[in-house]
Structures are given as C-alpha cells and as structure tokens.
Design a protein around this motif. Structure first.
Motif, PDB file in Angstrom:
ATOM      1  N   LEU A 107     -26.946  -4.533   1.231  1.00 36.68           N
ATOM      2  CA  LEU A 107     -27.346  -5.670   0.395  1.00 36.68           C
ATOM      3  C   LEU A 107     -28.676  -6.285   0.858  1.00 36.68           C
ATOM      4  O   LEU A 107     -29.007  -7.403   0.481  1.00 36.68           O
ATOM      5  CB  LEU A 107     -26.233  -6.736   0.386  1.00 36.68           C
ATOM      6  CG  LEU A 107     -24.911  -6.294  -0.257  1.00 36.68           C
ATOM      7  CD1 LEU A 107     -23.819  -7.336  -0.066  1.00 36.68           C
ATOM      8  CD2 LEU A 107     -25.092  -6.000  -1.745  1.00 36.68           C
ATOM      9  N   LYS A 108     -29.417  -5.526   1.644  1.00 30.83           N
ATOM     10  CA  LYS A 108     -30.690  -6.024   2.153  1.00 30.83           C
ATOM     11  C   LYS A 108     -31.656  -6.302   0.999  1.00 30.83           C
ATOM     12  O   LYS A 108     -32.319  -7.309   0.952  1.00 30.83           O
ATOM     13  CB  LYS A 108     -31.276  -4.969   3.104  1.00 30.83           C
ATOM     14  CG  LYS A 108     -31.991  -5.574   4.298  1.00 30.83           C
ATOM     15  CD  LYS A 108     -32.618  -4.494   5.131  1.00 30.83           C
ATOM     16  CE  LYS A 108     -31.690  -4.044   6.225  1.00 30.83           C
ATOM     17  NZ  LYS A 108     -32.264  -2.977   7.068  1.00 30.83           N
ATOM     18  N   GLU A 109     -31.709  -5.357   0.087  1.00 29.40           N
ATOM     19  CA  GLU A 109     -32.617  -5.474  -1.060  1.00 29.40           C
ATOM     20  C   GLU A 109     -31.796  -5.749  -2.317  1.00 29.40           C
ATOM     21  O   GLU A 109     -31.718  -4.912  -3.199  1.00 29.40           O
ATOM     22  CB  GLU A 109     -33.408  -4.166  -1.241  1.00 29.40           C
ATOM     23  CG  GLU A 109     -34.180  -3.700  -0.034  1.00 29.40           C
ATOM     24  CD  GLU A 109     -35.398  -4.571   0.263  1.00 29.40           C
ATOM     25  OE1 GLU A 109     -35.953  -5.113  -0.696  1.00 29.40           O
ATOM     26  OE2 GLU A 109     -35.753  -4.715   1.441  1.00 29.40           O
ATOM     27  N   PHE A 110     -31.197  -6.901  -2.383  1.00 27.18           N
ATOM     28  CA  PHE A 110     -30.343  -7.204  -3.542  1.00 27.18           C
ATOM     29  C   PHE A 110     -31.193  -7.881  -4.618  1.00 27.18           C
ATOM     30  O   PHE A 110     -31.196  -9.096  -4.762  1.00 27.18           O
ATOM     31  CB  PHE A 110     -29.185  -8.098  -3.085  1.00 27.18           C
ATOM     32  CG  PHE A 110     -28.087  -8.231  -4.099  1.00 27.18           C
ATOM     33  CD1 PHE A 110     -27.366  -7.133  -4.534  1.00 27.18           C
ATOM     34  CD2 PHE A 110     -27.771  -9.475  -4.640  1.00 27.18           C
ATOM     35  CE1 PHE A 110     -26.345  -7.266  -5.479  1.00 27.18           C
ATOM     36  CE2 PHE A 110     -26.763  -9.618  -5.585  1.00 27.18           C
ATOM     37  CZ  PHE A 110     -26.058  -8.505  -6.004  1.00 27.18           C
ATOM     38  N   GLU A 150     -33.099  -7.515  -8.701  1.00 27.41           N
ATOM     39  CA  GLU A 150     -33.004  -6.868 -10.023  1.00 27.41           C
ATOM     40  C   GLU A 150     -34.056  -5.759 -10.141  1.00 27.41           C
ATOM     41  O   GLU A 150     -35.124  -5.888  -9.548  1.00 27.41           O
ATOM     42  CB  GLU A 150     -33.222  -7.911 -11.121  1.00 27.41           C
ATOM     43  CG  GLU A 150     -32.036  -8.878 -11.220  1.00 27.41           C
ATOM     44  CD  GLU A 150     -32.231  -9.932 -12.278  1.00 27.41           C
ATOM     45  OE1 GLU A 150     -31.476  -9.923 -13.258  1.00 27.41           O
ATOM     46  OE2 GLU A 150     -33.146 -10.764 -12.107  1.00 27.41           O
ATOM     47  N   PRO A 151     -33.804  -4.706 -10.903  1.00 27.96           N
ATOM     48  CA  PRO A 151     -32.567  -4.426 -11.616  1.00 27.96           C
ATOM     49  C   PRO A 151     -31.479  -3.956 -10.652  1.00 27.96           C
ATOM     50  O   PRO A 151     -31.742  -3.118  -9.772  1.00 27.96           O
ATOM     51  CB  PRO A 151     -32.954  -3.300 -12.581  1.00 27.96           C
ATOM     52  CG  PRO A 151     -34.091  -2.594 -11.899  1.00 27.96           C
ATOM     53  CD  PRO A 151     -34.798  -3.627 -11.078  1.00 27.96           C
ATOM     54  N   LEU A 152     -30.289  -4.504 -10.818  1.00 31.57           N
ATOM     55  CA  LEU A 152     -29.206  -4.187  -9.892  1.00 31.57           C
ATOM     56  C   LEU A 152     -28.316  -3.081 -10.455  1.00 31.57           C
ATOM     57  O   LEU A 152     -27.993  -3.076 -11.640  1.00 31.57           O
ATOM     58  CB  LEU A 152     -28.377  -5.437  -9.644  1.00 31.57           C
ATOM     59  CG  LEU A 152     -29.124  -6.507  -8.840  1.00 31.57           C
ATOM     60  CD1 LEU A 152     -28.510  -7.867  -9.053  1.00 31.57           C
ATOM     61  CD2 LEU A 152     -29.144  -6.146  -7.368  1.00 31.57           C
ATOM     62  N   SER A 153     -27.955  -2.173  -9.576  1.00 29.62           N
ATOM     63  CA  SER A 153     -27.076  -1.076 -10.004  1.00 29.62           C
ATOM     64  C   SER A 153     -25.626  -1.554  -9.969  1.00 29.62           C
ATOM     65  O   SER A 153     -25.290  -2.530  -9.270  1.00 29.62           O
ATOM     66  CB  SER A 153     -27.239   0.114  -9.059  1.00 29.62           C
ATOM     67  OG  SER A 153     -26.773  -0.248  -7.780  1.00 29.62           O
ATOM     68  N   ALA A 154     -24.765  -0.845 -10.683  1.00 31.43           N
ATOM     69  CA  ALA A 154     -23.331  -1.171 -10.650  1.00 31.43           C
ATOM     70  C   ALA A 154     -22.808  -1.052  -9.223  1.00 31.43           C
ATOM     71  O   ALA A 154     -22.004  -1.877  -8.774  1.00 31.43           O
ATOM     72  CB  ALA A 154     -22.566  -0.243 -11.590  1.00 31.43           C
ATOM     73  N   THR A 155     -23.306  -0.051  -8.496  1.00 30.66           N
ATOM     74  CA  THR A 155     -22.851   0.134  -7.106  1.00 30.66           C
ATOM     75  C   THR A 155     -23.167  -1.106  -6.267  1.00 30.66           C
ATOM     76  O   THR A 155     -22.305  -1.612  -5.541  1.00 30.66           O
ATOM     77  CB  THR A 155     -23.511   1.396  -6.486  1.00 30.66           C
ATOM     78  OG1 THR A 155     -23.207   2.510  -7.320  1.00 30.66           O
ATOM     79  CG2 THR A 155     -23.036   1.654  -5.081  1.00 30.66           C
TER      80      THR A 155
END
Lengths: 127, 170
Positions: free
Chosen positions: B113-116, B118-123
């Motif tokens: 979750l370091k680079e949380f 957008e665009p965010l993947s479902a994973t």
C-alpha cells in the motif's frame, strides 16, 4: 504450484472465460485462499447442482482443480468418519459426482481415491 | 440489467469482517463501470450480488468488487495471495494475537500500500479494505487524505456496519 495444478495444466483444457465466469473464479479462489472452504461446502454443492463444473464451463478449469484440492480431503474425511454415509451422500451428491470425475481426470492414485458407492439408493432431492 | 447488492450484517461475522466486506461493496458501488447500477437490498443480511432475471449470484465480496470494476488482473499475484491468505484469513480469527495482526497490517503497508494512488486496481482495494478492517486507526493515520470517491465509500461502509456493543471488546 501444486502437483494437481501442474497435472491439470498439462491437460491443456483451456477455456475462454466471460466476465461472469472470471468473477466465479475470483470468488472460489478467494474462498480457498482465506481458508473458508469448509463453511462453503453447501454453497459448492448447490453450485454443482446447477453446473457441471464450478465456472459453468463445459470442461473443468483450473478453479475446479484449486477447489478440488481443498474439498477432496474434507469430503473424504466426512464420508470415512460418518455413521450416516447415506445422509452425506444425499447432502453432497453433486460434489461427489464432481469428485468422481476429477479424481479420474487428475489421475489420483487408486489407493488415495474416494471410493464412491454408485449403487447406494438416495432419497429424491428436494429443490 | 438490475444489479442487487446486499451489505454484510451477518450475525455470524465479526464487526471487522463485516466492515471489510462492506468497504469492498461500497467501493464496488462507488467505482463500478457505467453499465452497472446497483440497487441495495436491505432485506438480506448476507453480502451478495444478484442480477434480476438471471441465476448469476456472487457471495464473495472480493469477487463482487472485481466484477463491478471488471478487473480480474492479479488474481494469482503475491499481493492477492497476501491480501486473502494473510489479511483476510485473520478477519475470520478474531482471537488472533494483536501483535500478529499489527505485524501483518504493517507488512501490507510496507509492501503493497506504499503507492496507494488512483487509478486503483481491485487488488489494491482488496488489500486496503482488509488491512483497514483489521486496524482502522493505523490506516487512518497513514492515509489522512484519501481520494474523494474512496472517502465517500468508506463512510458509506461504516454506516452499513452498525457497531454492536460486543464488538468494543476488541
């Protein structure tokens, strides 16, 4: 990769999956990965009541193998340890049909296979 | 097609598990493609997606989120494996030692979750939801400013997850 998955891949039974089937694959693989297959056995039996294979395909997919790997020992133990064999056969009849097919397809050694008594007379299923 | 979504109010599930499920469902509702419009079914207490007039039904919230976003990438990735086999598995074991929970959430933050952004993947969203449900305060201090759509979904998820007095024991 497990031996069974490798075995399945070697069969080259590839199927193009649609969005709904991909979602089913994600669903059942999540159930297995989170260690919750035991609490979803009834749900699996229901799924296999309406479909030959888990994703509703005409041939088994890798998802069948992944789920089979978790469910097979559970069902084997359940049948082996139960006094109510007929009751379990009736309750999980669709899983047993699916196991009977997959254990042959995946060449589970004879002494590890679940011996399924096809002559057992089961009560009619109430849907 | 009419898509019906039920949020998790199952008495068999702990507060944390309900919260993780409801965050994923709220993300699904907020971020779904234009072709999907959800109606919320308040009658059912179990998480579920059904499509009227078909026998299509999903009961697993990871799958519902992936379906809504049409994102099935990374099903076999180490992140999915960690998110489901480690983080999510803990949500089913409320008696897991808190130190172990903290360590697992820290690993999620450090590794996935370091680079949380957008665009965010479902994973990523699944990893976030599971980690958040395990340790809301840790995630809130790490992500003080979330994208507006995620903040909105998070608030919705909390409103769908009434906190019972028994859940305060944790």
């Amino acid at each position: 990769m497990s031996v069974l998955i490798e075995k399945f891949k070697s069969l080259s039974l590839s199927t193009e999956l649609n969005k709904e089937q991909l979602a089913q694959a994600a669903q059942w693989e999540s159930v297995v990965k989170s260690g919750q297959i035991q609490s979803h056995i009834d749900e699996l039996n229901l799924r296999l009541r309406d479909h030959s294979f888990i994703l509703g395909t005409l041939v088994p997919t890798e998802s069948d193998t992944v789920v089979f790997e978790s469910v097979f020992p559970l069902i084997k133990d359940l049948i082996a340890s139960s006094k109510d064999v007929k009751g379990h056969y009736a309750k999980f009849r669709h899983i047993l049909r699916w196991i009977a097919y997959l254990q042959e397809l995946l060449e589970i050694p004879n002494n590890d296979q679940l011996e399924i008594n096809s002559d057992l007379e089961l009560p009619r299923e109430v849907i | 097609m009419a898509f019906n979504l039920s949020f998790d109010r199952s008495k068999d599930h702990t507060y944390a598990l309900q919260l993780a499920n409801n965050i994923k469902l709220a993300f699904a509702q907020e971020l779904a493609g234009k072709e999907i419009k959800f109606s919320v079914n308040d009658e059912s207490a179990k998480p579920e997606l059904t499509v009227a007039g078909t026998d299509f039904r999903l009961f697993n919230t990871n799958a519902i989120l992936r379906y809504a976003l049409n994102d099935f990438e990374g099903l076999e990735s180490p992140e999915t494996h960690f998110a489901v086999s480690s983080l999510e598995a803990m949500l089913y074991h409320p008696s897991a030692p808190q130190e172990h929970v903290k360590e697992t959430v820290s690993k999620a933050l450090e590794n996935y979750l370091k680079e949380f952004q957008e665009p965010l993947s479902a994973t990523s969203l699944i990893t976030f939801a599971n980690a958040y449900a395990l340790s809301p305060e840790t995630l809130e201090s790490k992500f003080q400013k979330l994208p507006a759509s995620l903040s909105k979904a998070l608030s919705a998820a909390k409103s769908y997850t009434p906190r019972l007095s028994s859940s305060f024991k944790r």
